[in-house]
Design an enzyme around this catalytic site. Structure first.
Site, PDB file in Angstrom:
ATOM      1  N   CYS A  43       8.139 -28.849 -33.932  1.00 43.21           N
ATOM      2  CA  CYS A  43       7.272 -29.219 -35.054  1.00 43.21           C
ATOM      3  C   CYS A  43       6.972 -30.715 -35.078  1.00 43.21           C
ATOM      4  O   CYS A  43       5.818 -31.134 -35.150  1.00 43.21           O
ATOM      5  CB  CYS A  43       7.925 -28.786 -36.364  1.00 43.21           C
ATOM      6  SG  CYS A  43       7.052 -29.382 -37.806  1.00 43.21           S
ATOM      7  N   CYS A  48       3.430 -29.078 -34.913  1.00 41.79           N
ATOM      8  CA  CYS A  48       2.721 -29.221 -36.200  1.00 41.79           C
ATOM      9  C   CYS A  48       2.313 -30.654 -36.539  1.00 41.79           C
ATOM     10  O   CYS A  48       1.168 -30.904 -36.924  1.00 41.79           O
ATOM     11  CB  CYS A  48       3.586 -28.727 -37.348  1.00 41.79           C
ATOM     12  SG  CYS A  48       4.624 -27.334 -36.959  1.00 41.79           S
ATOM     13  N   LYS A  51      -0.085 -32.398 -34.002  1.00 45.46           N
ATOM     14  CA  LYS A  51      -1.315 -31.588 -34.051  1.00 45.46           C
ATOM     15  C   LYS A  51      -2.139 -31.900 -35.296  1.00 45.46           C
ATOM     16  O   LYS A  51      -3.351 -32.114 -35.242  1.00 45.46           O
ATOM     17  CB  LYS A  51      -0.935 -30.103 -33.990  1.00 45.46           C
ATOM     18  CG  LYS A  51      -2.058 -29.091 -34.013  1.00 45.46           C
ATOM     19  CD  LYS A  51      -2.574 -28.704 -35.363  1.00 45.46           C
ATOM     20  CE  LYS A  51      -1.566 -28.293 -36.386  1.00 45.46           C
ATOM     21  NZ  LYS A  51      -1.001 -26.954 -36.211  1.00 45.46           N
ATOM     22  N   TYR A 179      -3.341 -19.313 -32.529  1.00 45.86           N
ATOM     23  CA  TYR A 179      -3.255 -20.540 -33.321  1.00 45.86           C
ATOM     24  C   TYR A 179      -3.585 -21.787 -32.482  1.00 45.86           C
ATOM     25  O   TYR A 179      -4.446 -22.581 -32.831  1.00 45.86           O
ATOM     26  CB  TYR A 179      -1.821 -20.754 -33.820  1.00 45.86           C
ATOM     27  CG  TYR A 179      -1.350 -19.922 -34.973  1.00 45.86           C
ATOM     28  CD1 TYR A 179      -1.357 -20.444 -36.259  1.00 45.86           C
ATOM     29  CD2 TYR A 179      -0.849 -18.645 -34.784  1.00 45.86           C
ATOM     30  CE1 TYR A 179      -0.864 -19.712 -37.325  1.00 45.86           C
ATOM     31  CE2 TYR A 179      -0.356 -17.907 -35.858  1.00 45.86           C
ATOM     32  CZ  TYR A 179      -0.370 -18.442 -37.124  1.00 45.86           C
ATOM     33  OH  TYR A 179       0.108 -17.723 -38.178  1.00 45.86           O
ATOM     34  N   GLU A 183      -6.915 -24.050 -32.737  1.00 42.76           N
ATOM     35  CA  GLU A 183      -6.783 -25.385 -33.343  1.00 42.76           C
ATOM     36  C   GLU A 183      -7.198 -26.474 -32.335  1.00 42.76           C
ATOM     37  O   GLU A 183      -7.942 -27.403 -32.678  1.00 42.76           O
ATOM     38  CB  GLU A 183      -5.334 -25.613 -33.793  1.00 42.76           C
ATOM     39  CG  GLU A 183      -4.961 -24.727 -34.970  1.00 42.76           C
ATOM     40  CD  GLU A 183      -3.519 -24.892 -35.451  1.00 42.76           C
ATOM     41  OE1 GLU A 183      -3.228 -24.457 -36.575  1.00 42.76           O
ATOM     42  OE2 GLU A 183      -2.679 -25.439 -34.719  1.00 42.76           O
ATOM     43  N   HIS A 438     -13.548 -26.984 -62.418  1.00 40.23           N
ATOM     44  CA  HIS A 438     -14.919 -27.097 -61.942  1.00 40.23           C
ATOM     45  C   HIS A 438     -15.340 -28.550 -61.724  1.00 40.23           C
ATOM     46  O   HIS A 438     -14.947 -29.397 -62.518  1.00 40.23           O
ATOM     47  CB  HIS A 438     -15.850 -26.452 -62.985  1.00 40.23           C
ATOM     48  CG  HIS A 438     -17.261 -26.371 -62.549  1.00 40.23           C
ATOM     49  ND1 HIS A 438     -17.682 -25.491 -61.560  1.00 40.23           N
ATOM     50  CD2 HIS A 438     -18.353 -27.079 -62.941  1.00 40.23           C
ATOM     51  CE1 HIS A 438     -18.978 -25.671 -61.374  1.00 40.23           C
ATOM     52  NE2 HIS A 438     -19.410 -26.617 -62.192  1.00 40.23           N
ATOM     53  N   GLU A 443     -12.014 -22.773 -57.325  1.00 43.92           N
ATOM     54  CA  GLU A 443     -12.272 -22.050 -58.570  1.00 43.92           C
ATOM     55  C   GLU A 443     -12.816 -20.646 -58.310  1.00 43.92           C
ATOM     56  O   GLU A 443     -12.668 -19.744 -59.136  1.00 43.92           O
ATOM     57  CB  GLU A 443     -13.262 -22.823 -59.466  1.00 43.92           C
ATOM     58  CG  GLU A 443     -14.664 -22.905 -58.911  1.00 43.92           C
ATOM     59  CD  GLU A 443     -15.612 -23.683 -59.836  1.00 43.92           C
ATOM     60  OE1 GLU A 443     -15.811 -23.248 -60.977  1.00 43.92           O
ATOM     61  OE2 GLU A 443     -16.141 -24.711 -59.403  1.00 43.92           O
TER      62      GLU A 443
END
Ligand code: NDP
Length: 448
Positions: A43, A48, A51, A179, A183, A438, A443
Site C-alpha cells: 500500500c 495505493c 498510485k 483495478y 487506474e 445543494h 445530493e
C-alpha cells in the site's frame, strides 16, 4: 525464563503486519517484525499511496485543460515526470519511516530482512541466518504481481516498476481489465502517454455492476485511451522502434512499454510453510478460519496473503480481530460483507454492497433498482462529456439498501459515508428523509 524469544513474530511489515505488531507491543507483548523491503508494504511503497499521487498528477493536467472555459489561460504547460516520480518517492520514504518508527516506538523489534519458517515456532532470518522463536507467528506478507507465461514476458513491466520509470514512455500498452490496469490507463493517458488498455473480456472491471462496467469502459475512451477488448497478448518482441505485442485475435501493436496488470498472487512460495504444517490453496493463499488462524494452531495470517478481500483497510481490520482473538480473550472474525471500495479511474468508482446481478442471484426479482445518470455541473461549463452515474439497490418490504454503485468525481469520498448506510441496514425511506445538500453531486442519491 520465557520459553520463546518473542510472544509474537510478524512476517511482513505492511498494513496488516504493522497494525498487529504495534497493537500487540502496546499490550506489553514481546514482538518482532521482519520485513525484506521497506516497511509499509504494498500500500505505502508500491500501491495505493504512490498510485493515488499519480492520479492527482494526472488530474492536474486534465484540470488545466478544462479550466479554459472558466476563464483561465496558461501558455506552455509542460509536465515533468521526474519531478512527480521523485516527489512521490520522497513521500513514500517518509511514510515508510513512520511505519518503522511506530513499531520501534512501541517496543517492537524490526528486522530489516526476509524471514522464513523453520518449524511451527521458529523463523530464520535469511540475511544473517539467525533463528528466532516465538509463541505465535502472524504471516502478513501480502501478494506479488502475477505475470502470465507468454513469450517475451521479460520485456514487460509490472505495477512495481511503473512508479520508478526512468522516463515516461510516449506509447504504452496496458494488459488487464481490473483495478490496476484501469487506474494506470487513466494515469498514463492523463500524463500524456498514448495508451492502449487491452482486456480479454468484453468490458472492463469484471465483478463490478454491469452499468458501472459499461460506463467505465466508455469513460476510458473519453480520456483518449484505446480500449481493446476480447484479446489476450501472446508474445512480446523487441523491435528497432521498441516492442511489438501480438494478440490472439491476430493483431499487433508497436509500443515503447508493455505493462502487465494481470492480477496479484499471495507471496507464499518460498516461505517454508510446509515446515510448519501451514496449508495453502492452489492460488498459494494461506487457508485460514474465520479467526485468521491457519492449519497450524499458533500461526495466523491476515491481508492479501489469505486472498479474502485484498484491500488495505481489510488487512487492518483482520489484524485488529487477530489482536482481540489472541490477546484480549475476545475471539472474533472480521465480517467481510458490505466493504465499501473505490477504483481510482478518472472519474473514479465507489461501490458498496451487492451488484444488481448479485441481488438477482440472491433475491430473484424481489429487489428494486434506482438509477440516475447526468453530466455533473462542473463539466457543463468545462465542456466535458464525462458523466456521473448512481445506482441504489433495495430489498424487502422496508426497502433496505443493499447496494450502492457510483461513478463520478469524488465518489470514493462519498461511498465512504454511504457505506455506513448499507452496513447499518438503512432503508430507502431514510435516504428520502435526508435533505439534499445543494448543489452537489452527492445530493442525487437522496433524490432518487
Ligand atoms: P485484478 O484481479 O483486479 O485484475 C486482473 C486483470 O488481469 C483482470 O482483468 C484479468 O482478467 C486479467 N488477467 C488475469 N490473467 C490474465 C492473463 N493470463 N492474460 C490476460 N489477462 C489476464 O488485479 P489487479 O492486478 O488489477 O489488482 C490486484 C488486486 O489489488 C485487486 O484485486 C485489488 O484487490 C487490489 N487493488 C485495489 C485497488 C483499489 O482498491 N483501488 C487498486 C489496485 C489494486 P479477468 O477479469 O478475465 O480475470
Amino acid at each position: 525464563m520465557p520459553k520463546y524469544d518473542y510472544d509474537l513474530f510478524v512476517i511482513g511489515a505492511g498494513s496488516g503486519g504493522v497494525r498487529a505488531g504495534r497493537m500487540a507491543a502496546q499490550l506489553g507483548k514481546r514482538v518482532a517484525v521482519a520485513e525484506e523491503s521497506k516497511p509499509g508494504g504494498t500500500c505505502v511503497v508500491r500501491g495505493c499511496v504512490p498510485k493515488k499521487y499519480l492520479v492527482y498528477g494526472a488530474e492536474y493536467g486534465a484540470a488545466i485543460k478544462s479550466a479554459k472555459n472558466y476563464g483561465w489561460s496558461a501558455s506552455s504547460v509542460k509536465f515533468n515526470w521526474a519531478t512527480l516520480r521523485d516527489n512521490i518517492q520522497t513521500e513514500v520514504s517518509r511514510l515508510s519511516g513512520i511505519y518503522a518508527n511506530i513499531l520501534e516506538k512501541n517496543g517492537a523489534k524490526l528486522f530489516n530482512q526476509r524471514a522464513e519458517l523453520v518449524d511451527k515456532h521458529t523463523v530464520r532470518l535469511t540475511d544473517t541466518g539467525q533463528e528466532v522463536t516465538a509463541h505465535t507467528i502472524l504471516i502478513a506478507v501480502g501478494g506479488r504481481p502475477f505475470m502470465p507465461e507468454i513469450k517475451g514476458i521479460e520485456h514487460a513491466i509490472m505495477s512495481d516498476d511503473a512508479f520508478l520509470l526512468n522516463r515516461l514512455p510516449e506509447k504504452a500498452v496496458i494488459i488487464g481489465g481490473g483495478y490496476i490496469a484501469s487506474e494506470f490507463a487513466g494515469i498514463f493517458a492523463g500524463l500524456g502517454v498514448k495508451t492502449t488498455q487491452s482486456y480479454r473480456g468484453d468490458k472492463l472491471l469484471r465483478g463490478f455492476d454491469e452499468d458501472v462496467r459499461d460506463l467505465v469502459t466508455n469513460q476510458q475512451r473519453l480520456l483518449g485511451i484505446e480500449v481493446k477488448l476480447n484479446a489476450s497478448p501472446t508474445e512480446i518482441k523487441k523491435s528497432s522502434g521498441g516492442l511489438i505485442v501480438s494478440f490472439d485475435d491476430g493483431s499487433k501493436i508497436g509500443t515503447e512499454c508493455v505493462f502487465m496488470a494481470t492480477g496479484r498472487k499471495p507471496y507464499t512460495a518460498t516461505l517454508g510453510l510446509e515446515n510448519a504444517g501451514v496449508k495453502t490453496a492452489d492460488s498459494g493463499a494461506i487457508k485460514v478460519n474465520e479467526f485468521s488462524q491457519s492449519s497450524a494452531k499458533n500461526i495466523y495470517a491476515v491481508g492479501d496473503v489469505t486472498d479474502r478481500v485484498n484491500l488495505t483497510p481489510v488487512a487492518i481490520r483482520e489484524a485488529m480481530a487477530f489482536i482481540d482473538t489472541v490477546y484480549k480473550d475476545k475471539p472474533r472474525g472480521y465480517d467481510h460483507n458490505d466493504i465499501a471500495s473505490a477504483v481510482f479511474t478518472r472519474p473514479p468508482v465507489g461501490v458498496v454492497g451487492l451488484t444488481e446481478m448479485q441481488a438477482r442471484e440472491k433475491y430473484g426479482d424481489k429487489f428494486k433498482v434506482y438509477t440516475t445518470s447526468f453530466r455533473p455541473m462542473k463539466n457543463i461549463i468545462a465542456g466535458k462529456d464525462e458523466r456521473c452515474f448512481m445506482k441504489l439497490i433495495t430489498q424487502g418490504r422496508k426497502e433496505t439498501v443493499i447496494g450502492i454503485h457510483l461513478v463520478g468525481d469524488d465518489t470514493p469520498e462519498i461511498i465512504q459515508a454511504l457505506g455506513i448506510t448499507v452496513k447499518g441496514g438503512l432503508t430507502k425511506a431514510d435516504f428520502d428523509a435526508t435533505c439534499a445538500v445543494h448543489p452537489t453531486l452527492a445530493e442525487e442519491i437522496v433524490t432518487l
